[in-house]
Design a protein around this motif. Structure first.
Motif, mmCIF file in Angstrom:
data_model
loop_
_atom_site.group_PDB
_atom_site.id
_atom_site.type_symbol
_atom_site.label_atom_id
_atom_site.label_comp_id
_atom_site.label_asym_id
_atom_site.label_seq_id
_atom_site.Cartn_x
_atom_site.Cartn_y
_atom_site.Cartn_z
ATOM 1 N N LEU A 194 -2.518 60.198 77.878
ATOM 2 C CA LEU A 194 -1.410 59.239 77.759
ATOM 3 C C LEU A 194 -0.538 59.209 79.002
ATOM 4 O O LEU A 194 -0.358 60.238 79.679
ATOM 5 N N GLN A 195 0.004 58.023 79.258
ATOM 6 C CA GLN A 195 1.060 57.877 80.258
ATOM 7 C C GLN A 195 2.282 57.441 79.459
ATOM 8 O O GLN A 195 2.213 56.425 78.755
ATOM 9 N N SER A 196 3.361 58.222 79.508
ATOM 10 C CA SER A 196 4.447 57.997 78.541
ATOM 11 C C SER A 196 5.833 57.944 79.175
ATOM 12 O O SER A 196 6.080 58.563 80.209
ATOM 13 N N MET A 197 6.732 57.237 78.502
ATOM 14 C CA MET A 197 8.146 57.253 78.866
ATOM 15 C C MET A 197 8.969 57.106 77.584
ATOM 16 O O MET A 197 8.487 56.580 76.585
ATOM 17 N N LEU A 198 10.190 57.636 77.643
ATOM 18 C CA LEU A 198 11.097 57.510 76.502
ATOM 19 C C LEU A 198 12.164 56.469 76.846
ATOM 20 O O LEU A 198 12.794 56.556 77.903
ATOM 21 N N ILE A 199 12.340 55.484 75.983
ATOM 22 C CA ILE A 199 13.365 54.460 76.192
ATOM 23 C C ILE A 199 14.514 54.757 75.224
ATOM 24 O O ILE A 199 14.315 54.728 73.999
ATOM 25 N N PRO A 200 15.704 55.079 75.763
ATOM 26 C CA PRO A 200 16.792 55.535 74.881
ATOM 27 C C PRO A 200 17.555 54.408 74.199
ATOM 28 O O PRO A 200 18.760 54.273 74.350
ATOM 29 N N ILE A 201 16.843 53.554 73.441
ATOM 30 C CA ILE A 201 17.560 52.545 72.647
ATOM 31 C C ILE A 201 17.335 52.857 71.174
ATOM 32 O O ILE A 201 16.381 53.544 70.821
ATOM 33 N N GLY A 202 18.224 52.345 70.325
ATOM 34 C CA GLY A 202 18.151 52.695 68.904
ATOM 35 C C GLY A 202 18.263 54.208 68.787
ATOM 36 O O GLY A 202 19.152 54.828 69.363
ATOM 37 N N ASP A 203 17.319 54.807 68.078
ATOM 38 C CA ASP A 203 17.297 56.273 67.990
ATOM 39 C C ASP A 203 16.252 56.853 68.951
ATOM 40 O O ASP A 203 15.791 57.971 68.782
#
Ligand code: SAM
Length: 211
Positions: A194-203
């Protein structure tokens, strides 16, 4: 986090009578108010339309709020398969997806999602977009199945990965699932496929692309 989300919802999302009605129906049915935020829902729609995904698997339907957002991303040419533990939730979600015009494109499999995932694997079904939003303890198990059922280039999105901010802030009261989310985030960040990122919207949403 709360202020940023209020800002995003007010500036980047529009009045949406259908989604508002879904939230009211969820409350009227005595179901919990834990649908994705308006901004997260809009991002789901955009991720599907940007990626061109046509075969979407959702884990955790509740009243169909995220289901409608997902289906809006593929429009008239796609399918949504949704896994939901509770018959009552799946029934409401199906009614709402039908109201939104996607009744012929959505199917619900009720019961524990892990069992449904095993059946989907046996049936050799594949998908090009996944949305994980059910019991947090099983997120890693769900992730493993999603990778198994994924077409190359598929996207896997998971909700609640910030656990109300408790994964980063030791002063925020931990949630029951804070440790699961900390571990899940490490797993998606370091997963060889996987190539991943966290988007800090909502929870918090992680977005992973299957290599
Ligand atoms: C956070 S809600 C889903 C919200 C929905 N994705 C939305 O934003 O509109 C979680 C849902 O997962 C379902 N669920 C919980 N445990 C489950 C399991 N083991 N298998 C399948 N669904 C499960 C719950 O019944 C609930 O409807």
């Amino acid at each position: 986090m709360k202020q940023i989300n209020q800002y995003l919802d007010s500036v980047f999302t529009e009045q949406d009578d259908l989604l508002e009605e879904v939230l009211v129906l969820i409350e009227e049915h005595g179901m919990p108010s834990i649908s994705v935020s308006a901004s997260s829902g809009k991002l789901l729609t955009m991720l599907i339309s940007m990626s061109g995904a046509k075969h979407v698997l959702e884990i955790g339907a509740l009243g169909g709020y995220s289901g409608i957002c997902l289906a809006r991303g593929f429009g008239s040419e796609g399918t949504l398969t949704s896994l939901e533990l509770e018959e009552k939730h799946a029934d409401l979600a199906y009614g709402n997806l039908t109201k939104a015009g996607f009744g012929d494109q959505v199917s619900y499999r009720t019961g524990p999602a892990l069992e449904s995932l095993e059946k989907l694997a046996d049936e050799k079904k594949t998908f090009d977009f996944f949305f994980i939003d059910a019991d947090k303890d099983n997120y890693e198990n769900y992730l493993n199945y999603c990778v198994k059922l994924a077409e190359p280039g598929a996207l896997i999105v998971a909700d609640n990965v910030l656990a109300g901010g408790s994964v980063i802030d030791s002063e925020t009261k931990p949630k029951r699932y804070t440790d699961f989310m900390k571990k899940f985030n490490q797993t998606v960040a370091n997963h060889p496929q996987l190539q991943s990122m966290l988007i800090p919207i909502g929870d918090g949403l992680t977005v992973s692309r299957v290599k």
